[in-house]
Scaffold this active site. Structure first.
Site, short mmCIF file in Angstrom:
data_model
loop_
_atom_site.label_atom_id
_atom_site.label_comp_id
_atom_site.label_asym_id
_atom_site.label_seq_id
_atom_site.Cartn_x
_atom_site.Cartn_y
_atom_site.Cartn_z
CG HIS A 1 -3.39 3.93 0.96
ND1 HIS A 1 -2.75 3.83 -0.22
CD2 HIS A 1 -2.59 4.21 1.89
CE1 HIS A 1 -1.55 4.28 0.14
NE2 HIS A 1 -1.40 4.30 1.49
CG HIS A 2 -3.24 8.43 1.97
ND1 HIS A 2 -3.24 8.44 3.02
CD2 HIS A 2 -2.36 7.78 1.38
CE1 HIS A 2 -2.18 8.05 3.40
NE2 HIS A 2 -1.44 7.52 2.60
CE LYS B 1 4.32 6.37 3.45
NZ LYS B 1 4.30 6.13 5.03
CG HIS C 1 -0.36 -0.05 2.58
ND1 HIS C 1 0.25 -0.94 3.16
CD2 HIS C 1 -0.22 1.17 3.40
CE1 HIS C 1 0.88 -0.66 4.20
NE2 HIS C 1 0.56 0.70 4.47
CG HIS D 1 2.67 7.95 -0.65
ND1 HIS D 1 2.13 8.75 0.06
CD2 HIS D 1 2.04 6.77 -0.08
CE1 HIS D 1 1.42 8.46 0.92
NE2 HIS D 1 1.20 6.88 0.74
#
Length: 530
Positions: A438-439, A387, A383, A412
């Site tokens: 996921h953000h 990064k 996930h 990211h």
């Protein structure tokens, strides 16, 4: 203005003056040398670069420098030498955007994602830093006027280290295939030998170690335990060859015994001095402790990568009886996870494992079929793979990020999706969704795409809750963990805003099971501290 920029560039180059080199061929090749391509239309830039990097050595390997004075020459050299590690690239050559066009050629036509590209320009007005960083897949941006000899040296070391990490991880697939093939017939001596070799080969490729060292200064021994019985040494290399056939309790080396016992007791990989014991649990019937002795202790990054490798080895062997599609997917996920070489966050590897377990539990509570929930468990460890695109100074900053740093950090999610989105495998398609969404927020105020409601895939909505829960419940370099009551209040307040309200209710209604997962990891960590 352009004349002034050119004048500044000339002043930068005057500290070393010589006649342009007539020989444009690369310097004499060194064994296993790093290949570096210099692309610039100014002879003096080539001369200065060669002077600064003369006698350069990194990890015991020297440089082979290649010179191109135009975009066309650079394209030709990249076709001839696809293993070039680093490109030092000018922007303005035969055309004002020749360098940027070359970047597109390398990344899109040659499909070369490994080579590191440092853009060096004497005319920043032609290629503004923000625009170039966003629009082109380069790894660093430098003004020639600021690039001193020391800074060039540091930039090259950093780029080569990054390239080495990526390359080593990409090469792990062969070792994994040996593991998978041997696991089905693990009790046959020949298969066991291949199994042990496969693990060692995977570890060496991921960690950039030399396999032959394990018959010299380093050593390895594979212990196996059946039905929770005593561990027995099955295969040994180097100084551990005599241990083959012995029970663990018969091993005279007390430190070795205690390390293997600790790994088995805590069911996790353990480190002690120059020794590492990989704990690989196939199922409740069979587990392995693979002890490796090295000439030097592992660093933090090596430990992090070892944890990911072992996690995925366990997944591979646990799923050995699944369909051919799942086996192929499993091999590919490790291959793709090789691109996490630049993952430099200081978070412990347990974050990856906890988020995976939380995602699977919440998916099952949401009624997802068990096989699909298992696939989400496989996909969720990637996930935060994006990064790798975030600089260390931002990723590990202990203070609050400023606005510009936060924008870099937010990217990211997009980067992670880009890494995974072209795969044809279901689990990696799921990984692309998790990494990219996921953000996102349920109310549409998230990033990178501003998706809202059920326009966010359920994988992304589940991962959002799992990731935030683990972040709040764990110590981070910039904050202490929250207590459970505060966490409950946070999720209640964010229902319908940040998170899917239905999933939040499922999460809070089954909080005890999520805390049980956290407790298991906390206890293992506590045992490690003792």
């Amino acid at each position: 203005m352009e004349a002034e920029e050119n004048r500044q560039e000339e002043e930068y180059l005057t500290f070393y003056e010589e006649e342009p080199e007539e020989e444009e061929a690369p310097v004499e090749e060194q064994q296993e040398s790093w290949k570096v391509l210099i692309v610039d239309d100014e002879d003096s830039v080539h001369s200065v670069t060669r002077l600064v990097l003369d006698n350069f050595e990194f990890n015991g390997r020297k440089l082979s420098l290649y010179s191109a004075f135009s975009q066309v020459q650079a394209m030709d050299l990249m076709r001839q030498h696809p293993d070039i590690s680093l490109i030092l690239l000018d922007v303005v050559m035969e055309a004002h955007d020749a360098g940027l066009t070359f970047v597109q050629y390398v990344r899109e036509e040659l499909k070369n994602k490994l080579v590191r590209i440092i853009l060096r320009t004497g005319q920043p007005g032609r290629a503004p830093e923000r625009q170039v960083i966003v629009d082109y897949d380069i790894n660093d941006y430098k003004l020639k006027t600021e690039l001193t000899a020391d800074k060039l040296f540091v930039s090259v070391v950093t780029a080569l280290r990054s390239y080495e990490d990526l390359l080593a991880l990409v090469k792990n697939e062969q070792g994994l295939e040996q593991i998978i093939e041997a696991s089905a017939k693990i009790f046959q001596e020949r298969a066991l030998q291949r199994f042990a070799e496969g693990i060692l080969q995977s570890v060496c490729k991921v960690m950039s170690w030399k396999l032959e060292d394990f018959s010299k200064d380093s050593a390895a021994v594979l212990f196996a335990s059946v039905q929770e019985g005593p561990f027995k040494a099955m295969i040994g290399t180097g100084q551990h060859v005599p241990l083959q056939g012995k029970l663990l309790e018969e091993v005279e080396d007390r430190e070795m015994r205690e390390l293997v016992q600790a790994a088995a007791r805590e069911r996790k990989t353990k480190y002690e001095g120059n020794n590492v014991c990989l704990y690989i649990e196939v199922d409740q019937q069979l587990s392995y402790a693979y002890l490796l002795h090295r000439k030097k202790a592992l660093g933090d990054w090596e430990k992090y990568m070892m944890e990911i490798l072992v996690h995925n080895m366990s997944i591979a062997m646990n799923n050995i009886s699944l369909t051919d599609e799942l086996e192929a997917t499993q091999r590919e996920i490790l291959f793709t996870l090789g691109e996490i070489a630049e993952a430099r966050s200081k978070e412990t590897s347990d974050h990856v494992h906890r988020v995976a377990d939380y995602c699977r539990l919440l998916a099952l509570k949401a009624g997802m079929p068990e096989k699909e929930a298992e696939m989400l468990w496989l996909a969720s460890p990637v996930h935060d793979i994006g990064k790798l695109a975030v600089p260390d100074r931002i990723l590990n900053k202990p203070d609050r990020l400023d606005d510009r740093e936060y924008e870099v950090m937010k990217d990211h999610a997009r980067a992670g999706k880009e890494i995974l989105r072209n795969s044809k495998r279901f689990v990696l398609k799921a990984g692309a969704i998790v990494a990219g969404q996921h953000h996102e927020r349920y109310d549409g105020k998230g990033y990178p795409e501003g998706l809202a409601g059920e326009g966010i895939h359920i994988y992304g909505r589940i991962a959002a809750i799992a990731d935030v829960f683990d972040a709040l419940a764990s110590d981070r370099i910039y904050k202490k963990s929250w207590d459970m009551e505060r966490i409950r209040e946070f999720f209640e307040a964010e229902k319908g805003k940040r998170f899917d309200p239905w999933l939040v209710d499922l999460f809070l209604g089954n909080m005890e099971e999520f805390l049980e997962i956290k407790k298991r990891y906390d206890e293992a960590a506590s045992n490690t501290m003792e």
